[in-house]
Design a protein around this motif. Structure first.
Motif, PDB file in Angstrom:
ATOM      1  N   PHE A 149       0.862  -1.172   0.000  1.00 22.79           N
ATOM      2  CA  PHE A 149       0.000   0.000   0.000  1.00 22.79           C
ATOM      3  C   PHE A 149       0.904   1.229   0.000  1.00 22.79           C
ATOM      4  O   PHE A 149       1.482   1.579   1.028  1.00 22.79           O
ATOM      5  N   GLY A 195       1.555   4.631   0.367  1.00 18.73           N
ATOM      6  CA  GLY A 195       0.922   5.784   0.983  1.00 18.73           C
ATOM      7  C   GLY A 195       1.928   6.470   1.887  1.00 18.73           C
ATOM      8  O   GLY A 195       3.114   6.096   1.921  1.00 18.73           O
ATOM      9  N   THR A 213       0.438   6.937  12.799  1.00 23.12           N
ATOM     10  CA  THR A 213      -0.148   6.322  11.601  1.00 23.12           C
ATOM     11  C   THR A 213      -0.060   4.803  11.673  1.00 23.12           C
ATOM     12  O   THR A 213      -0.947   4.110  11.173  1.00 23.12           O
TER      13      THR A 213
END
Length: 155
Positions: free
Chosen positions: A90, A92, A143
């Motif tokens: 992913f 990001g 995060t």
């Protein structure tokens, strides 16, 4: 596709977050040791003697070496587990910042020979990179917890 055996899935899945939290604490300890090592340059008398006897400079180098190794392994491991579990990465902010942090810790460690030869520019860059690293690590911790929460909610 590689599959993680079911009994090992929780261990493998959560190894990266646990390692990174340990590394965050270790990074703060390395920063403390670095500040003490920096103080050695300006102190005199008993205070300087105590820091020399505590071997803060040696400990700073040792903890830094451990940080470098574990950061690289943790980054690669986190990416590998994500790919194994999902069949893709992913891309990001968490991944990009994690890769940047790995580069920062490597660059910071590479400045050691220059600092040992007395380069104040290398010392300033080392401290700046590491301060930025600590700030990014704090952000990554937040995060990362969000990602862990999503994994737990999906289970």
């Amino acid at each position: 596709m590689i599959e993680i055996p079911e009994p090992l899935q929780p261990v493998i899945t959560f190894a990266h977050p646990v390692l990174m939290w340990i590394l965050f604490a270790l990074t703060l300890y390395a920063m403390y040791l670095g500040i003490q090592t920096r103080r050695l340059r300006t102190l005199s008398g008993e205070e300087k003697k105590a820091l020399i006897q505590a071997k803060v400079n040696v400990k700073h180098h040792q903890v830094g070496a451990i940080l470098l190794a574990l950061m690289v392994m943790g980054t690669i491991g986190g990416m590998a587990v994500t790919y194994i579990n999902n069949g893709k990465l992913f891309v990001g902010p968490h991944l990009i910042v994690g890769l940047a942090m790995t580069a920062l810790v490597a660059i910071s460690a590479s400045l050691t020979p220059f600092m040992q030869k007395g380069s104040e520019a290398a010392r300033a860059l080392h401290m700046t990179l590491n301060l930025f690293l600590v700030i990014l690590f704090g952000w990554q911790a937040v995060t990362g917890l969000q990602i862990v929460q999503r994994i737990l909610n999906a289970s």
